[in-house]
Scaffold this active site. Structure first.
Site, PDB file in Angstrom:
ATOM      1  N   LYS A 116     -17.874 -21.634 -29.313  1.00  0.00           N
ATOM      2  CA  LYS A 116     -17.394 -22.043 -27.985  1.00  0.00           C
ATOM      3  C   LYS A 116     -16.633 -23.368 -28.036  1.00  0.00           C
ATOM      4  O   LYS A 116     -15.685 -23.562 -27.280  1.00  0.00           O
ATOM      5  CB  LYS A 116     -18.553 -22.120 -26.990  1.00  0.00           C
ATOM      6  CG  LYS A 116     -19.112 -20.741 -26.665  1.00  0.00           C
ATOM      7  CD  LYS A 116     -19.796 -20.660 -25.325  1.00  0.00           C
ATOM      8  CE  LYS A 116     -20.042 -19.195 -24.989  1.00  0.00           C
ATOM      9  NZ  LYS A 116     -20.770 -18.956 -23.774  1.00  0.00           N
ATOM     10  N   LYS A 208     -17.317  -9.536 -29.744  1.00  0.00           N
ATOM     11  CA  LYS A 208     -18.343  -9.204 -28.751  1.00  0.00           C
ATOM     12  C   LYS A 208     -17.702  -8.977 -27.376  1.00  0.00           C
ATOM     13  O   LYS A 208     -16.779  -9.698 -27.007  1.00  0.00           O
ATOM     14  CB  LYS A 208     -19.308 -10.394 -28.680  1.00  0.00           C
ATOM     15  CG  LYS A 208     -20.512 -10.206 -27.809  1.00  0.00           C
ATOM     16  CD  LYS A 208     -21.363 -11.474 -27.813  1.00  0.00           C
ATOM     17  CE  LYS A 208     -20.902 -12.464 -26.771  1.00  0.00           C
ATOM     18  NZ  LYS A 208     -21.920 -12.966 -25.861  1.00  0.00           N
ATOM     19  N   LYS A 211     -17.619 -12.012 -21.003  1.00  0.00           N
ATOM     20  CA  LYS A 211     -17.064 -12.313 -19.680  1.00  0.00           C
ATOM     21  C   LYS A 211     -15.772 -13.102 -19.798  1.00  0.00           C
ATOM     22  O   LYS A 211     -14.903 -13.010 -18.948  1.00  0.00           O
ATOM     23  CB  LYS A 211     -18.042 -13.184 -18.889  1.00  0.00           C
ATOM     24  CG  LYS A 211     -19.359 -12.538 -18.563  1.00  0.00           C
ATOM     25  CD  LYS A 211     -20.256 -13.590 -17.901  1.00  0.00           C
ATOM     26  CE  LYS A 211     -21.690 -13.161 -17.887  1.00  0.00           C
ATOM     27  NZ  LYS A 211     -22.616 -14.250 -18.208  1.00  0.00           N
TER      28      LYS A 211
HETATM   29  N1  AQP Z   1     -21.676  -7.982 -25.731  1.00  0.00           N
HETATM   30  C1  AQP Z   1     -22.988  -8.051 -25.526  1.00  0.00           C
HETATM   31  N2  AQP Z   1     -23.805  -7.093 -26.029  1.00  0.00           N
HETATM   32  C2  AQP Z   1     -25.163  -7.143 -25.818  1.00  0.00           C
HETATM   33  N3  AQP Z   1     -25.752  -8.117 -25.093  1.00  0.00           N
HETATM   34  C3  AQP Z   1     -24.963  -9.085 -24.577  1.00  0.00           C
HETATM   35  N4  AQP Z   1     -25.237 -10.175 -23.820  1.00  0.00           N
HETATM   36  C4  AQP Z   1     -24.083 -10.832 -23.545  1.00  0.00           C
HETATM   37  N5  AQP Z   1     -23.044 -10.203 -24.108  1.00  0.00           N
HETATM   38  C5  AQP Z   1     -23.559  -9.114 -24.758  1.00  0.00           C
HETATM   39  C6  AQP Z   1     -26.579 -10.532 -23.375  1.00  0.00           C
HETATM   40  O1  AQP Z   1     -26.566 -10.662 -21.971  1.00  0.00           O
HETATM   41  C7  AQP Z   1     -27.509 -11.657 -21.596  1.00  0.00           C
HETATM   42  C8  AQP Z   1     -26.872 -12.605 -20.657  1.00  0.00           C
HETATM   43  O2  AQP Z   1     -25.787 -13.259 -21.303  1.00  0.00           O
HETATM   44  P1  AQP Z   1     -25.232 -14.585 -20.685  1.00  0.00           P
HETATM   45  O3  AQP Z   1     -24.430 -14.284 -19.491  1.00  0.00           O
HETATM   46  O4  AQP Z   1     -26.326 -15.516 -20.454  1.00  0.00           O
HETATM   47  O5  AQP Z   1     -24.382 -15.279 -21.776  1.00  0.00           O
HETATM   48  P2  AQP Z   1     -23.277 -14.850 -22.769  1.00  0.00           P
HETATM   49  O6  AQP Z   1     -23.899 -14.229 -23.962  1.00  0.00           O
HETATM   50  O7  AQP Z   1     -22.535 -16.105 -23.036  1.00  0.00           O
HETATM   51  O8  AQP Z   1     -22.346 -13.811 -22.007  1.00  0.00           O
HETATM   52  P3  AQP Z   1     -20.846 -13.563 -22.336  1.00  0.00           P
HETATM   53  O9  AQP Z   1     -20.399 -12.398 -21.590  1.00  0.00           O
HETATM   54  O10 AQP Z   1     -20.609 -13.523 -23.800  1.00  0.00           O
HETATM   55  O11 AQP Z   1     -20.161 -14.843 -21.692  1.00  0.00           O
HETATM   56  P4  AQP Z   1     -19.073 -15.770 -22.334  1.00  0.00           P
HETATM   57  O12 AQP Z   1     -17.841 -14.972 -22.348  1.00  0.00           O
HETATM   58  O13 AQP Z   1     -19.016 -16.916 -21.358  1.00  0.00           O
HETATM   59  O14 AQP Z   1     -19.533 -16.161 -23.683  1.00  0.00           O
HETATM   60  C9  AQP Z   1     -28.003 -12.308 -22.889  1.00  0.00           C
HETATM   61  O15 AQP Z   1     -29.275 -11.777 -23.204  1.00  0.00           O
HETATM   62  C10 AQP Z   1     -26.995 -11.898 -23.906  1.00  0.00           C
HETATM   63  O16 AQP Z   1     -27.559 -11.781 -25.200  1.00  0.00           O
END
Ligand code: AQP
Length: 345
Positions: A116, A208, A211
């Site tokens: 990040k 991955k 969002k």
């Molecule tokens: N691609 C994924 N596959 C499986 N699990 C996922 N999680 C996130 N992306 C995947 C799981 O969702 C839960 C909540 O995630 P979060 O919103 O707290 O944080 P994150 O992992 O940062 O989500 P994003 O979508 O990847 O956001 P950005 O783009 O901001 O980095 C967690 O249990 C996570 O493991």
């Protein structure tokens, strides 16, 4: 003898934008299942969200939207606890204690921070760096024993275990003197299971699903309508080979592996079941079946989310009630932590 703790599930989701199929299959589906066997606490982690810039009005909307997603997916906020992190001040308070327990070397190893922060490390917030300590505080404020998360959170969970272990060791004598036995914090178990613990981008099987991906075609959002879902599945990247008949044939085929994993998770089957049905066939046939399945599963959730967010007062009342019940538990923990550390209160 190892100390025993009452089983309790805790997990959180950041209100940082569109919830997607990865959040759903990697985390929220598990949250729903665990309600049948455990007491559960599910948190909208808004303090985590602001580790990167959030527009205030959008943040408010996203907090309500994640809450709506929890409810629409089947989480029961009366039997269990649903709340937003910033309403329970003990998370931030305990995180400070953990800032003083965790070691710099531990945080320096966190791959999510490296990804990040990228090349702009000098310019990211201190909060982004300390994020895993806050996550440990989220879990330990309730002395939770089980944490359902996607594969990407595994390293942070290990850090939460290391922090618990070090706190228990460093303060061992004080923990015993205050009548808490051998250990105050349990070492939480990560629950990372099933065929879709790491859902990948629909545009690139090496990335991955996330969002923050600039391309909306990389992900299926929980609020996408049937046409959008069908179109995204149709356009999903694949390779020219037919689907293999055995799981081994998915090796080195990340896009095929991803789509088969998504289908399996949505259908509550194994990848091998899915390949028994579709192996040897063309992607076009499989994609049609996948789009139909995704629409059938996600359509009602998206519709219910849209209905729920129409009534923000109702959502805010759920969060207030959950926060009140969460605070009661977290306050007990914090009181004990203050005694153990030696603070006067
Ligand atoms: N691609 C994924 N596959 C499986 N699990 C996922 N999680 C996130 N992306 C995947 C799981 O969702 C839960 C909540 O995630 P979060 O919103 O707290 O944080 P994150 O992992 O940062 O989500 P994003 O979508 O990847 O956001 P950005 O783009 O901001 O980095 C967690 O249990 C996570 O493991």
């Amino acid at each position: 003898m190892a100390p025993s703790f009452k089983p309790l599930v805790f997990s959180g989701v950041q209100p940082t934008g569109n919830l997607h199929l990865g959040n759903y299959l990697g985390a929220i589906v598990k949250f729903v299942e665990l309600q049948n066997s455990h007491d559960c606490i599910y948190c909208v982690v808004d303090l985590h969200a602001i580790t990167v810039w959030q527009d205030p009005a959008e943040l408010t909307k996203s907090i309500r939207e994640v809450t709506a997603a929890f409810i629409a997916c089947g989480i029961d906020p009366k039997k269990h606890i649903v709340f937003n992190q910033s309403q329970v001040h003990e998370h931030a308070e305990l995180a400070w204690i953990f800032n003083c327990v965790a070691r710099l070397g531990w945080l320096n190893r966190m791959t999510q921070f490296k990804e990040k922060a990228g090349k702009d490390r000098e310019n990211v917030s201190v909060g982004l760096y300390a994020y895993p300590n806050l996550m440990a505080a989220d879990i330990h404020a309730y002395r939770a024993t089980h944490v359902p998360v996607g594969e990407d959170q595994k390293q942070h969970l290990e850090l939460a275990r290391d922090i618990a272990q070090k706190f228990n060791t460093d303060f061992g004598a004080s923990i015993a003197a205050h009548g808490f036995g051998e250990a105050f914090f349990p070492l939480p178990e990560p629950l990372i299971q099933g065929p879709a613990t790491r859902v990948m981008s629909l545009r690139d099987g090496a990335k991955k699903m996330s969002k923050s991906d600039a391309s909306d075609y990389s992900r299926i959002n929980l609020t996408d309508d049937a046409d959008a879902i069908a179109q995204k599945v149709r356009k999903a990247k694949t390779d020219p080979e037919p689907l293999p008949s055995e799981e081994k044939g998915l090796e080195k085929r990340p896009e095929a592996d991803n789509l088969v994993g998504i289908y399996a998770a949505l259908h509550n089957k194994t990848k091998s079941d899915v390949l028994n049905e579709f192996g040897g066939g063309q992607f076009s046939t499989f994609k049609t079946a996948l789009a139909d399945l995704a629409v059938a599963k996600l359509g009602p959730i998206g519709a219910e989310m849209k209905r729920l967010v129409q009534d923000p007062a109702h959502i805010d009342a759920i969060l207030r009630d959950g926060s009140r019940r969460a605070s009661a538990i977290a306050a007990e923990t914090m009181k004990a932590v203050k005694d153990i550390v030696g603070f006067v209160h």
